[in-house]
Design an enzyme around this catalytic site. Structure first.
Site, PDB file in Angstrom:
ATOM      1  N   PRO A 102       0.775  -1.255   0.000  1.00  0.00           N
ATOM      2  CA  PRO A 102       0.000   0.000   0.000  1.00  0.00           C
ATOM      3  C   PRO A 102       0.804   1.302   0.000  1.00  0.00           C
ATOM      4  O   PRO A 102       0.810   2.055   0.975  1.00  0.00           O
ATOM      5  CB  PRO A 102      -0.826  -0.131   1.268  1.00  0.00           C
ATOM      6  CG  PRO A 102       0.046  -0.916   2.197  1.00  0.00           C
ATOM      7  CD  PRO A 102       0.766  -1.896   1.321  1.00  0.00           C
ATOM      8  N   CYS A 103       1.424   1.597  -1.130  1.00  0.00           N
ATOM      9  CA  CYS A 103       2.206   2.834  -1.194  1.00  0.00           C
ATOM     10  C   CYS A 103       1.321   4.078  -1.176  1.00  0.00           C
ATOM     11  O   CYS A 103       1.806   5.174  -0.869  1.00  0.00           O
ATOM     12  CB  CYS A 103       3.135   2.828  -2.393  1.00  0.00           C
ATOM     13  SG  CYS A 103       2.329   2.636  -3.965  1.00  0.00           S
ATOM     14  N   HIS A 104       0.035   3.927  -1.443  1.00  0.00           N
ATOM     15  CA  HIS A 104      -0.869   5.077  -1.378  1.00  0.00           C
ATOM     16  C   HIS A 104      -1.022   5.598   0.050  1.00  0.00           C
ATOM     17  O   HIS A 104      -1.481   6.711   0.256  1.00  0.00           O
ATOM     18  CB  HIS A 104      -2.244   4.715  -1.957  1.00  0.00           C
ATOM     19  CG  HIS A 104      -2.935   3.615  -1.231  1.00  0.00           C
ATOM     20  ND1 HIS A 104      -2.649   2.277  -1.485  1.00  0.00           N
ATOM     21  CD2 HIS A 104      -3.858   3.636  -0.254  1.00  0.00           C
ATOM     22  CE1 HIS A 104      -3.391   1.537  -0.684  1.00  0.00           C
ATOM     23  NE2 HIS A 104      -4.140   2.330   0.068  1.00  0.00           N
TER      24      HIS A 104
END
Length: 129
Positions: free
Chosen positions: A90-92
């Site tokens: 989950p780089c967001h």
């Protein structure tokens, strides 16, 4: 690839896009990536559904692991930008310290929508310290 990998990935994505925490991680392979990227992605995976953190937070955690004084937020951002499975890893959930949501290879609107899907609004982040 075996059928189970696809089935669990589809299941994970269906749960996630309902706005719920899947509570499991589908099997995945990133191929050969650098040790640094492995550290960054490992720390991203420790962020819970709905949490956000600063690029510098990830850098600080990696600096401790590597027993160095500091780690560049820019280096963290570069590694995050190479993430090939950016919803599952989950780089967001990584934002800038000025509370700007920052860059996202999938586009600003998609990052904003993913953050909102997890219960965040730009004005009210649940920030991990």
């Amino acid at each position: 690839m075996n059928k189970e990998v696809f089935e669990t990935s589809i299941s994970w994505l269906n749960i996630y896009f309902k706005g719920e925490n899947p509570h499991f991680l589908p099997k995945y392979s990133l191929g050969e990536i650098s040790d640094f990227r492995q550290l960054v992605y490992g720390d991203l995976l420790k962020l819970s559904f709905g949490e956000v953190a600063f690029y510098s937070y990830i850098g600080e955690k990696i600096a401790v692991k590597k027993n160095i004084n500091s780690m560049s937020s820019r280096a963290v951002g570069t590694a995050i930008g190479k993430n090939p499975i950016s919803i599952i890893i989950p780089c967001h959930r990584i934002i800038r310290k000025d509370l700007n949501i920052g860059n996202y290879d999938g586009g600003f609107e998609n990052k904003k929508n993913l953050l909102e899907l997890e219960g965040n609004t730009i004005k009210d982040f649940k920030i991990v310290k």
